[in-house]
Design an enzyme around this catalytic site. Structure first.
Site, PDB file in Angstrom:
ATOM      1  N   ARG A 184     -18.500 -11.350 -22.768  1.00  0.00           N
ATOM      2  CA  ARG A 184     -16.652 -10.945 -23.260  1.00  0.00           C
ATOM      3  C   ARG A 184     -17.556 -10.273 -24.813  1.00  0.00           C
ATOM      4  NH1 ARG A 184     -10.772 -12.430 -23.149  1.00  0.00           N
ATOM      5  NH2 ARG A 184     -11.040 -11.562 -20.716  1.00  0.00           N
ATOM      6  N   HIS A 192     -12.261  -3.697 -17.132  1.00  0.00           N
ATOM      7  CA  HIS A 192     -12.295  -5.531 -17.581  1.00  0.00           C
ATOM      8  C   HIS A 192     -12.901  -5.411 -16.190  1.00  0.00           C
ATOM      9  CE1 HIS A 192     -11.327  -8.993 -17.769  1.00  0.00           C
ATOM     10  NE2 HIS A 192     -10.316  -9.207 -18.815  1.00  0.00           N
ATOM     11  N   GLN A 218     -10.966  -8.596 -13.677  1.00  0.00           N
ATOM     12  CA  GLN A 218      -9.327  -8.343 -13.343  1.00  0.00           C
ATOM     13  C   GLN A 218      -8.893  -7.464 -12.279  1.00  0.00           C
ATOM     14  OE1 GLN A 218      -7.403 -10.156 -15.483  1.00  0.00           O
ATOM     15  NE2 GLN A 218      -5.512  -9.265 -13.534  1.00  0.00           N
ATOM     16  N   ASP A 263       0.145  -3.090 -19.285  1.00  0.00           N
ATOM     17  CA  ASP A 263      -0.415  -4.163 -20.536  1.00  0.00           C
ATOM     18  C   ASP A 263      -0.407  -3.881 -22.112  1.00  0.00           C
ATOM     19  OD1 ASP A 263      -3.080  -5.468 -21.223  1.00  0.00           O
ATOM     20  OD2 ASP A 263      -3.791  -4.681 -21.058  1.00  0.00           O
ATOM     21  N   CYS A 305      -1.981  -8.298 -16.204  1.00  0.00           N
ATOM     22  CA  CYS A 305      -3.300  -8.893 -16.809  1.00  0.00           C
ATOM     23  C   CYS A 305      -3.044 -10.562 -17.497  1.00  0.00           C
ATOM     24  CB  CYS A 305      -4.019  -8.090 -16.688  1.00  0.00           C
ATOM     25  SG  CYS A 305      -4.405  -7.576 -18.911  1.00  0.00           S
ATOM     26  N   ARG A 313      -8.423 -14.591 -10.406  1.00  0.00           N
ATOM     27  CA  ARG A 313      -9.248 -14.381 -11.390  1.00  0.00           C
ATOM     28  C   ARG A 313     -10.166 -15.738 -11.102  1.00  0.00           C
ATOM     29  NH1 ARG A 313      -8.985 -12.297 -16.146  1.00  0.00           N
ATOM     30  NH2 ARG A 313     -11.051 -12.352 -15.961  1.00  0.00           N
TER      31      ARG A 313
HETATM   32  N1  NVA Z   1      -6.256  -4.699 -22.893  1.00  0.00           N
HETATM   33  C1  NVA Z   1      -6.283  -6.377 -23.397  1.00  0.00           C
HETATM   34  C2  NVA Z   1      -6.752  -7.282 -21.763  1.00  0.00           C
HETATM   35  C3  NVA Z   1      -6.692  -8.323 -21.737  1.00  0.00           C
HETATM   36  C4  NVA Z   1      -6.919  -8.824 -21.423  1.00  0.00           C
HETATM   37  C5  NVA Z   1      -7.509  -5.740 -24.955  1.00  0.00           C
HETATM   38  O1  NVA Z   1      -8.349  -5.992 -24.356  1.00  0.00           O
HETATM   39  O2  NVA Z   1      -6.897  -6.987 -25.063  1.00  0.00           O
HETATM   40  N1   CP Z   2      -6.364 -11.269 -17.813  1.00  0.00           N
HETATM   41  C1   CP Z   2      -7.174 -11.798 -19.352  1.00  0.00           C
HETATM   42  O1   CP Z   2      -8.246 -11.347 -19.239  1.00  0.00           O
HETATM   43  O2   CP Z   2      -6.960 -12.495 -19.666  1.00  0.00           O
HETATM   44  P1   CP Z   2      -7.969 -13.818 -20.941  1.00  0.00           P
HETATM   45  O3   CP Z   2      -8.132 -12.818 -22.108  1.00  0.00           O
HETATM   46  O4   CP Z   2      -6.501 -14.879 -21.574  1.00  0.00           O
HETATM   47  O5   CP Z   2      -8.980 -14.406 -20.104  1.00  0.00           O
END
Ligand code: NVA
Ligand code: CP
Length: 311
Positions: free
Chosen positions: A107, A134, A137, A229, A269, A297
């Site tokens: 990540r 992502h 997800q 989101d 998500c 997930r």
């Molecule tokens: N769009 C959000 C998704 C988190 C799972 C982010 O990037 O923070």
């Molecule tokens: N939806 C998702 O990826 O959640 P986290 O940021 O908790 O991993």
């Protein structure tokens, strides 16, 4: 079951439509095995390195638990745990980790850095979220939609909110599996045009309609799933105040849900901000399947890891 040996999962554009569908079907089988307590050590003795530059609840726990349930092991490597944090290159990190582990989940902020990691890695790299995508997800989202609707082709998903990593990955995943995807974002927050184009190219093969509008009601009209989101993603915290204003008319609430198909489901998500991108009555109401979605997930990433990492 599907084999993706020698591949990475950086975006769903990397994977054939049939293989995405097979991962979903494999995930449904693994879910059933796990519920019944049937051992499924398809990755016995294998190890996954998990690199996190950003925070996570679902991604971290689902990958770690998933590896354990598959008979393998996962290592959590936070941003302060690796020499990469003090300047060791992504290339060297990839080459070294490749000699120890059987897969790398990452990540990160920069999608290009993840591409570089994959390019220098001799083991599969899985994108656990970047600023642009992502994909894991969206595998869970499509699996969840498939479970509740019975099929995907010809369905319509509306995404209301920021044209961010989620919007990008949803467009691509939906286009590949024949799900029409309407994105409604405020002016200036639309998804990247290059990614919209890519999704529209994939959609030509499935007759899905991929469109972007500034009108939430138009996007949601007749939708089988309504998705949103957070308005401020990880890394954009500086813009939070400005974003609250820009997104004020983009909340998913009962009024907006009433434009969708009466049997529409609500997806998110997570993590969610009740009262911002979604009202409490919607996310905690009868149309919401966000916790089934979160659970998936685990199952879909297990199927993905088996496809990428099993002998
Ligand atoms: N769009 C959000 C998704 C988190 C799972 C982010 O990037 O923070
Ligand atoms: N939806 C998702 O990826 O959640 P986290 O940021 O908790 O991993």
């Amino acid at each position: 079951s599907v084999s993706l040996k020698g591949k990475h999962l950086l975006t769903l554009a990397d994977i054939a439509k049939e293989d995405i569908m097979q991962i979903i079907l494999d995930a449904i089988k693994l879910k059933d095995m796990q519920k019944k307590g049937i051992t499924h050590h398809y990755l016995k003795g294998k190890t996954l390195a998990m690199i996190f530059e950003k925070l996570s609840t679902r991604t971290r726990v689902s990958f770690e638990v998933g590896m354990f349930q598959l008979g393998g092991h996962a290592l959590f490597l936070g941003k302060d745990d690796l020499q990469m944090g003090r300047g060791e290159t992504v290339e060297d990190t990839a080459k070294v980790l490749s000699r120890f582990v059987d897969g790398i989940m990452i990540r990160a902020y920069s999608h290009e850095a993840v591409e570089q990691l994959a390019h220098n890695s001799s083991v599969p790299v899985i994108n656990g979220l970047t600023d642009d995508y992502h994909p894991c997800q969206v595998l869970a989202d499509l699996m969840t939609l498939y479970e509740v609707k019975g099929n995907l082709e010809g369905k319509k998903l509306a995404y209301v909110g920021d044209g961010n990593n989620m919007a990008h990955s949803l467009m691509i995943g939906c286009a590949k599996l024949g799900v029409s995807c309407s994105i409604a974002a405020p002016k200036g927050y639309e998804p990247k045009q290059s990614i919209v184009k890519k999704a529209q190219e994939f959609a030509k093969e499935t007759d899905a309609v991929i469109e972007v509008t500034n009108d939430p009601k138009a996007a949601v009209k007749g939708a089988d799933a309504v998705y949103t989101d957070v308005w401020t993603s990880m890394g954009w915290e500086d813009e939070q105040e400005e974003r609250l204003k820009s997104f004020a008319d983009f909340q998913v609430n009962s009024e907006l849900m009433s434009e969708a198909d009466p049997k529409a489901v609500f997806l998110h998500c997570l993590p969610a901000h009740r009262g911002e991108e979604v009202s409490t009555e919607v996310i905690d109401g009868p149309q919401s399947i966000v916790f089934e979605e979160a659970e998936n997930r685990l199952h879909v990433q297990k199927a993905l890891m088996v496809a990428l990492m099993a002998d």
